[in-house]
Design a protein around this motif. Structure first.
Motif, short mmCIF file in Angstrom:
data_model
loop_
_atom_site.label_atom_id
_atom_site.label_comp_id
_atom_site.label_asym_id
_atom_site.label_seq_id
_atom_site.Cartn_x
_atom_site.Cartn_y
_atom_site.Cartn_z
N LEU A 73 -3.04 10.14 -2.99
CA LEU A 73 -1.93 11.08 -3.19
C LEU A 73 -0.60 10.43 -2.82
O LEU A 73 -0.54 9.57 -1.94
N ALA A 74 0.46 10.90 -3.46
CA ALA A 74 1.79 10.44 -3.08
C ALA A 74 2.08 10.76 -1.62
O ALA A 74 2.73 9.99 -0.92
N GLU A 75 1.55 11.90 -1.16
CA GLU A 75 1.74 12.29 0.24
C GLU A 75 1.14 11.26 1.20
O GLU A 75 1.67 11.05 2.29
N THR A 76 0.04 10.64 0.81
CA THR A 76 -0.58 9.64 1.68
C THR A 76 0.34 8.44 1.87
O THR A 76 0.44 7.88 2.96
N ILE A 77 1.03 8.06 0.80
CA ILE A 77 2.01 6.97 0.90
C ILE A 77 3.14 7.37 1.83
O ILE A 77 3.59 6.56 2.66
N LEU A 78 3.62 8.60 1.71
CA LEU A 78 4.71 9.05 2.57
C LEU A 78 4.28 9.15 4.02
O LEU A 78 5.06 8.90 4.94
N VAL A 79 3.02 9.52 4.25
CA VAL A 79 2.49 9.52 5.61
C VAL A 79 2.53 8.10 6.18
O VAL A 79 2.93 7.88 7.33
N ALA A 80 2.11 7.12 5.36
CA ALA A 80 2.13 5.72 5.80
C ALA A 80 3.55 5.30 6.16
O ALA A 80 3.78 4.66 7.19
N LYS A 81 4.50 5.67 5.31
CA LYS A 81 5.90 5.28 5.57
C LYS A 81 6.43 5.94 6.83
O LYS A 81 7.04 5.28 7.68
N GLY A 128 5.12 4.54 10.02
CA GLY A 128 5.65 3.24 10.39
C GLY A 128 4.92 2.04 9.82
O GLY A 128 5.27 0.89 10.13
N TYR A 129 3.89 2.27 8.99
CA TYR A 129 3.21 1.15 8.34
C TYR A 129 4.15 0.52 7.30
O TYR A 129 4.97 1.21 6.70
N ASP A 130 4.02 -0.78 7.08
CA ASP A 130 4.84 -1.44 6.06
C ASP A 130 4.04 -1.80 4.82
O ASP A 130 4.59 -2.30 3.84
N SER A 131 2.71 -1.59 4.86
CA SER A 131 1.88 -1.85 3.69
C SER A 131 0.73 -0.86 3.65
O SER A 131 0.47 -0.15 4.63
N GLY A 176 -3.20 2.56 -9.72
CA GLY A 176 -1.88 2.32 -10.29
C GLY A 176 -0.83 3.28 -9.77
O GLY A 176 0.29 2.87 -9.43
N GLN A 177 -1.19 4.56 -9.68
CA GLN A 177 -0.23 5.55 -9.20
C GLN A 177 0.12 5.33 -7.72
O GLN A 177 1.27 5.48 -7.32
N LEU A 178 -0.88 4.96 -6.93
CA LEU A 178 -0.61 4.66 -5.52
C LEU A 178 0.28 3.44 -5.37
O LEU A 178 1.21 3.42 -4.55
N CYS A 179 0.02 2.40 -6.17
CA CYS A 179 0.83 1.18 -6.09
C CYS A 179 2.28 1.45 -6.46
O CYS A 179 3.21 1.00 -5.77
N ILE A 180 2.48 2.18 -7.53
CA ILE A 180 3.84 2.48 -7.99
C ILE A 180 4.57 3.32 -6.95
O ILE A 180 5.74 3.05 -6.60
N THR A 181 3.90 4.35 -6.44
CA THR A 181 4.52 5.20 -5.42
C THR A 181 4.86 4.40 -4.17
O THR A 181 5.92 4.58 -3.56
N ALA A 182 3.95 3.52 -3.78
CA ALA A 182 4.17 2.71 -2.59
C ALA A 182 5.40 1.82 -2.74
O ALA A 182 6.25 1.75 -1.84
N MET A 183 5.50 1.12 -3.87
CA MET A 183 6.65 0.23 -4.08
C MET A 183 7.96 1.01 -4.07
O MET A 183 8.95 0.54 -3.51
N GLN A 184 7.96 2.19 -4.67
CA GLN A 184 9.18 2.99 -4.67
C GLN A 184 9.54 3.48 -3.27
O GLN A 184 10.70 3.72 -2.98
N ALA A 185 8.52 3.60 -2.41
CA ALA A 185 8.76 4.05 -1.04
C ALA A 185 9.07 2.89 -0.09
O ALA A 185 9.31 3.11 1.10
N GLY A 186 9.05 1.66 -0.62
CA GLY A 186 9.31 0.50 0.22
C GLY A 186 8.10 0.02 0.99
O GLY A 186 8.22 -0.74 1.97
N ILE A 187 6.91 0.46 0.56
CA ILE A 187 5.65 0.06 1.18
C ILE A 187 4.95 -0.91 0.23
O ILE A 187 4.87 -0.65 -0.98
N THR A 188 4.42 -2.00 0.74
CA THR A 188 3.79 -3.00 -0.12
C THR A 188 2.31 -2.68 -0.33
O THR A 188 1.56 -2.58 0.64
N PRO A 189 1.89 -2.52 -1.60
CA PRO A 189 0.50 -2.17 -1.87
C PRO A 189 -0.40 -3.38 -2.10
O PRO A 189 -0.13 -4.22 -2.95
N PHE A 190 -1.48 -3.46 -1.32
CA PHE A 190 -2.52 -4.46 -1.52
C PHE A 190 -3.81 -3.73 -1.87
O PHE A 190 -4.09 -2.66 -1.30
#
Length: 273
Positions: free
Chosen positions: A30-38, A41-44, A60-74
């Motif tokens: 979920l996009a919310e999971t990426i925002l929780v990470a941000k 304080g996680y950076d990836s 793909g959706q998680l990766c795109i959301t992460a990059m837009q949030a400044g989080i690096t997706p691996f």
């Protein structure tokens, strides 16, 4: 030109002699999971396609959301998933590929080959990638940038064979990170669940030495519950990428703690209702 590519927080933090941390995503794409990470304080993020039901679309959706949030997706791919699958994950927006159950130089070379563009590897060219916000940039611009900063190769050291061959694996051009899977490696060498076992500590030190010798990044997964050992890994062994908790585990632990708190509040109830 480098500014056209989304940031690789791992490489940037390592260059500053800082530690990079990742939230594991296995259950909640979920996009919310990426925002929780941000916000946490996680950076990836570590998007797990190995032990999971997540789809390529989820990835793909998680990766795109992460990059837009400044989080690096691996992204960790399944074992023996094939070159085509790895390439699809990278094209979908992963800024690094995590490959499990590495055994030696030959399978490591195969991973590097499909993850990097020529002359390093043989990854196929495509355009309008999420790493550049779908901008139609020419291959002579995108390919070198992605080779250097947008396709980080994590080779997992979690087998006896990989541990025995770790120096030769670390020496390979295009290998960026040696990532120890603590649980699988300890099972392989017969020390689970004792993470203080001398044989397990020696294994960590062997991977550390290979990383230092060849200028590669040392990563660890599965030990975030041992802050004492994590401090040793960071300060003595040079570990610079840490996989923290997984989304489901963190939610379950939080839920259990909350339920225990509520239970304590009602522990002295004596039938007053």
């Amino acid at each position: 030109m480098a500014s056209q590519l989304h940031a690789n927080n791992l490489l940037d933090r390592v260059a500053q002699n800082k530690v990079s941390t990742a939230l594991g995503i296995r259950s909640f794409p979920l996009a919310e999971t990426i925002l929780v990470a941000k916000t946490a304080g996680y950076d990836s993020v570590f998007i797990d396609l190995e032990h999971t039901t997540l789809t390529m679309k989820d990835c793909g959706q998680l990766c795109i959301t992460a990059m837009q949030a400044g989080i690096t997706p691996f992204v960790r791919v399944p074992h023996q998933c094939g070159d085509g699958f790895i390439q699809r994950v990278l094209d979908a927006g992963a800024m690094g590929i995590v490959v499990p159950h590495i055994h030696g130089v030959e399978d490591s070379k195969k991973v590097i080959g499909i993850s990097k563009y020529p002359p390093v590897g043989h990854r196929s060219l495509t355009g309008s990638l999420p790493h550049f916000d779908l901008k139609p940039l020419p291959a002579p611009v995108t390919a070198p940038l992605l080779n250097e900063r947008g396709s980080t190769v994590f080779l997992m050291i979690e087998t006896k064979d990989a541990l025995e061959n770790v120096d030769a694996i670390a020496a390979l051009p295009g290998c960026d990170v040696l990532l120890v899977g603590a649980n699988d490696l300890s099972i392989e060498i017969g020390t689970l669940p004792d993470f203080d076992h001398p044989r397990f500590i020696a294994a960590l030190e062997k991977v550390s030495a290979a990383c230092k010798k060849h200028g590669k990044i040392f990563g660890i997964g599965g030990l975030y519950h041992r802050p004492d050992l994590m401090e040793r890994l960071i300060n003595e062994m040079g570990c610079r990428w840490i996989l923290g908790g997984l989304d489901l585990s963190l939610m379950l632990n939080g839920a259990k703690a909350n339920c225990e708190t509520l239970s304590k509040c009602s522990a002295k109830l004596t039938g007053k209702l």
